[in-house]
Design an enzyme around this catalytic site. Sequence first.
Site, PDB file in Angstrom:
ATOM      1  N   PRO A  19       0.448  -1.502  -0.127  1.00 11.23           N
ATOM      2  CA  PRO A  19      -0.094   0.624   0.017  1.00 11.23           C
ATOM      3  C   PRO A  19       0.843   1.354  -0.313  1.00 11.23           C
ATOM      4  O   PRO A  19       1.940   1.100   0.660  1.00 11.23           O
ATOM      5  CB  PRO A  19      -0.929   0.315   1.642  1.00 11.23           C
ATOM      6  CG  PRO A  19      -0.603  -1.286   2.203  1.00 11.23           C
ATOM      7  CD  PRO A  19       0.642  -1.837   0.871  1.00 11.23           C
ATOM      8  N   ASN A  20       0.379   2.648  -0.377  1.00  9.03           N
ATOM      9  CA  ASN A  20       0.911   3.709  -1.017  1.00  9.03           C
ATOM     10  C   ASN A  20       2.212   3.396  -1.943  1.00  9.03           C
ATOM     11  O   ASN A  20       3.036   4.820  -2.206  1.00  9.03           O
ATOM     12  CB  ASN A  20       1.205   4.705   1.098  1.00  9.03           C
ATOM     13  CG  ASN A  20      -0.225   4.013   0.898  1.00  9.03           C
ATOM     14  OD1 ASN A  20      -1.350   5.096   0.578  1.00  9.03           O
ATOM     15  ND2 ASN A  20      -0.175   4.131   2.325  1.00  9.03           N
TER      16      ASN A  20
ATOM     17  N   ARG B  34       3.661  11.182  -2.414  1.00  5.89           N
ATOM     18  CA  ARG B  34       4.219  11.514  -0.752  1.00  5.89           C
ATOM     19  C   ARG B  34       5.579  11.369  -0.705  1.00  5.89           C
ATOM     20  O   ARG B  34       6.503  10.602  -0.416  1.00  5.89           O
ATOM     21  CB  ARG B  34       4.419   9.398  -0.802  1.00  5.89           C
ATOM     22  CG  ARG B  34       4.952   8.548  -0.460  1.00  5.89           C
ATOM     23  CD  ARG B  34       4.344   7.592  -0.050  1.00  5.89           C
ATOM     24  NE  ARG B  34       3.864   6.942   1.155  1.00  5.89           N
ATOM     25  CZ  ARG B  34       4.253   5.864   2.194  1.00  5.89           C
ATOM     26  NH1 ARG B  34       4.526   4.520   1.188  1.00  5.89           N
ATOM     27  NH2 ARG B  34       3.797   5.445   3.006  1.00  5.89           N
TER      28      ARG B  34
ATOM     29  N   TYR C 212      11.208   9.267   1.168  1.00  8.75           N
ATOM     30  CA  TYR C 212      10.943   8.209   0.604  1.00  8.75           C
ATOM     31  C   TYR C 212      11.642   8.013  -1.599  1.00  8.75           C
ATOM     32  O   TYR C 212      11.690   7.979  -2.014  1.00  8.75           O
ATOM     33  CB  TYR C 212       9.612   7.515  -0.175  1.00  8.75           C
ATOM     34  CG  TYR C 212       8.877   6.679   0.998  1.00  8.75           C
ATOM     35  CD1 TYR C 212       9.404   6.105   1.727  1.00  8.75           C
ATOM     36  CD2 TYR C 212       8.047   7.285   1.616  1.00  8.75           C
ATOM     37  CE1 TYR C 212       8.814   5.331   2.860  1.00  8.75           C
ATOM     38  CE2 TYR C 212       7.625   7.411   2.465  1.00  8.75           C
ATOM     39  CZ  TYR C 212       7.657   5.830   3.533  1.00  8.75           C
ATOM     40  OH  TYR C 212       7.599   6.022   4.363  1.00  8.75           O
TER      41      TYR C 212
ATOM     42  N   ASN D 246       8.185  -5.414  -0.345  1.00 10.19           N
ATOM     43  CA  ASN D 246       7.953  -4.325   0.523  1.00 10.19           C
ATOM     44  C   ASN D 246       6.360  -4.053   0.735  1.00 10.19           C
ATOM     45  O   ASN D 246       5.976  -3.786   0.187  1.00 10.19           O
ATOM     46  CB  ASN D 246       8.373  -3.096  -0.151  1.00 10.19           C
ATOM     47  CG  ASN D 246       8.381  -1.718   0.369  1.00 10.19           C
ATOM     48  OD1 ASN D 246       8.038  -2.041   1.303  1.00 10.19           O
ATOM     49  ND2 ASN D 246       8.345  -0.509   0.046  1.00 10.19           N
TER      50      ASN D 246
ATOM     51  N   ALA E 115       3.015  -0.508   4.485  1.00 11.48           N
ATOM     52  CA  ALA E 115       2.808  -0.130   6.633  1.00 11.48           C
ATOM     53  C   ALA E 115       1.901  -1.485   6.690  1.00 11.48           C
ATOM     54  O   ALA E 115       1.751  -1.832   7.897  1.00 11.48           O
ATOM     55  CB  ALA E 115       1.840   0.291   6.555  1.00 11.48           C
TER      56      ALA E 115
ATOM     57  N   HIS F 219       3.616  -3.978   9.429  1.00 12.75           N
ATOM     58  CA  HIS F 219       4.106  -3.526  10.898  1.00 12.75           C
ATOM     59  C   HIS F 219       2.995  -4.140  11.797  1.00 12.75           C
ATOM     60  O   HIS F 219       2.790  -4.531  12.868  1.00 12.75           O
ATOM     61  CB  HIS F 219       4.385  -2.014  10.979  1.00 12.75           C
ATOM     62  CG  HIS F 219       5.349  -1.468  10.003  1.00 12.75           C
ATOM     63  ND1 HIS F 219       6.490  -1.956  10.800  1.00 12.75           N
ATOM     64  CD2 HIS F 219       5.113  -0.560   9.605  1.00 12.75           C
ATOM     65  CE1 HIS F 219       7.149  -1.207   9.609  1.00 12.75           C
ATOM     66  NE2 HIS F 219       6.021  -0.169   8.940  1.00 12.75           N
TER      67      HIS F 219
ATOM     68  N   ASP G  78       1.842 -15.255   7.148  1.00  7.97           N
ATOM     69  CA  ASP G  78       1.943 -16.213   7.036  1.00  7.97           C
ATOM     70  C   ASP G  78       1.687 -17.547   5.803  1.00  7.97           C
ATOM     71  O   ASP G  78       1.570 -18.159   5.117  1.00  7.97           O
ATOM     72  CB  ASP G  78      -0.128 -17.114   7.540  1.00  7.97           C
ATOM     73  CG  ASP G  78       0.106 -16.887   8.784  1.00  7.97           C
ATOM     74  OD1 ASP G  78       0.948 -17.338   9.666  1.00  7.97           O
ATOM     75  OD2 ASP G  78      -0.630 -16.907   9.074  1.00  7.97           O
TER      76      ASP G  78
ATOM     77  N   HIS H  98      12.790  -2.817   2.302  1.00  6.22           N
ATOM     78  CA  HIS H  98      12.138  -1.356   2.858  1.00  6.22           C
ATOM     79  C   HIS H  98      12.855  -0.244   2.081  1.00  6.22           C
ATOM     80  O   HIS H  98      14.158   0.375   2.380  1.00  6.22           O
ATOM     81  CB  HIS H  98      11.434  -0.896   4.132  1.00  6.22           C
ATOM     82  CG  HIS H  98      10.814  -2.100   4.566  1.00  6.22           C
ATOM     83  ND1 HIS H  98       9.188  -2.063   4.603  1.00  6.22           N
ATOM     84  CD2 HIS H  98      11.256  -3.064   5.718  1.00  6.22           C
ATOM     85  CE1 HIS H  98       8.833  -2.878   4.846  1.00  6.22           C
ATOM     86  NE2 HIS H  98       9.940  -3.479   5.564  1.00  6.22           N
TER      87      HIS H  98
ATOM     88  N   ARG I 265      12.936   4.960  12.483  1.00  6.94           N
ATOM     89  CA  ARG I 265      12.144   5.853  12.290  1.00  6.94           C
ATOM     90  C   ARG I 265      11.024   5.555  13.405  1.00  6.94           C
ATOM     91  O   ARG I 265      11.748   4.887  14.471  1.00  6.94           O
ATOM     92  CB  ARG I 265      11.413   6.035  11.325  1.00  6.94           C
ATOM     93  CG  ARG I 265      12.023   5.522   9.668  1.00  6.94           C
ATOM     94  CD  ARG I 265      11.584   5.988   8.354  1.00  6.94           C
ATOM     95  NE  ARG I 265       9.981   6.498   8.383  1.00  6.94           N
ATOM     96  CZ  ARG I 265       8.462   6.442   6.853  1.00  6.94           C
ATOM     97  NH1 ARG I 265       8.723   5.693   6.787  1.00  6.94           N
ATOM     98  NH2 ARG I 265       7.775   7.300   6.948  1.00  6.94           N
TER      99      ARG I 265
ATOM    100  N   ARG J  19       6.853   1.353  13.480  1.00  9.34           N
ATOM    101  CA  ARG J  19       7.970   0.675  12.790  1.00  9.34           C
ATOM    102  C   ARG J  19       8.492  -0.094  12.523  1.00  9.34           C
ATOM    103  O   ARG J  19       9.379  -0.512  11.741  1.00  9.34           O
ATOM    104  CB  ARG J  19       8.496   1.787  11.708  1.00  9.34           C
ATOM    105  CG  ARG J  19       7.158   2.628  10.903  1.00  9.34           C
ATOM    106  CD  ARG J  19       7.459   3.977  10.040  1.00  9.34           C
ATOM    107  NE  ARG J  19       6.946   5.084   9.864  1.00  9.34           N
ATOM    108  CZ  ARG J  19       5.475   4.924   8.664  1.00  9.34           C
ATOM    109  NH1 ARG J  19       5.498   4.238   8.117  1.00  9.34           N
ATOM    110  NH2 ARG J  19       5.323   5.864   8.918  1.00  9.34           N
TER     111      ARG J  19
HETATM  112  C1  DQA Z   1       8.023   1.621   3.992  1.00 12.46           C
HETATM  113  C2  DQA Z   1       8.113   1.945   4.836  1.00 12.46           C
HETATM  114  C3  DQA Z   1       6.661   1.264   6.155  1.00 12.46           C
HETATM  115  O1  DQA Z   1       7.378   1.664   7.066  1.00 12.46           O
HETATM  116  C4  DQA Z   1       5.589   2.464   5.697  1.00 12.46           C
HETATM  117  O2  DQA Z   1       4.162   2.419   6.442  1.00 12.46           O
HETATM  118  C5  DQA Z   1       5.856   2.818   3.977  1.00 12.46           C
HETATM  119  C6  DQA Z   1       7.149   2.378   3.416  1.00 12.46           C
HETATM  120  C7  DQA Z   1       9.651   1.403   2.972  1.00 12.46           C
HETATM  121  O3  DQA Z   1       9.766   1.094   1.795  1.00 12.46           O
HETATM  122  O4  DQA Z   1      10.002   2.410   3.235  1.00 12.46           O
HETATM  123  O5  DQA Z   1       4.862   2.247   3.176  1.00 12.46           O
HETATM  124  O6  DQA Z   1       7.832   0.692   3.803  1.00 12.46           O
END
Ligand code: DQA
Length: 151
Positions: free
Chosen positions: A9-10, A17, A22, A74, A77, A80, A87, A101, A108, A112
Amino acid sequence: MKLMVINGPNLNMVGVREKGIYGAKSFQEICSFIQKEAEKRGHSITLLQSNSEGSIIDFLQKAYFEQYDGVIINPGAYTHYSIAIHDAIKANAKIPTVEVHLSNIHAREEFRHVSKTAPACIGQLCGFGEYGYIMAMDALEFMYGKKEANQ
Ligand code: DQA
């Protein structure tokens, strides 16, 4: 090798972002960087991204049923707190999986620092930006070579 790269995600928002964390490269640029490096090394590579946990689990099961040689993940989030992704990685016991990551999660926020998914992987790489995916490729090649040597 037949490799799968899964981004959670994201990660599709990288380049937009929190650029200070990043970096400014877009997700597309990062994906083509990984793809080119894989092709240079003669690997076939499938790059997948999803914002939902269930789809990530489906990708991991696809890696099993379609007999991939290695997975780079990767989980964003989900890292965590997702026991379901832990699994699913464990269910793929024969497929070495490396967690990556972009940021150094240990430097951080405290939430995390814990990865629920890394213990199911052969190892974790973090803090090296997009180069981490290439380091993961190196690690998978090394482990694959060892496996071949033992057969
Ligand atoms: C991440 C680190 C995670 O804590 C975060 O929620 C991300 C990106 C990273 O690539 O540094 O979405 O996985």
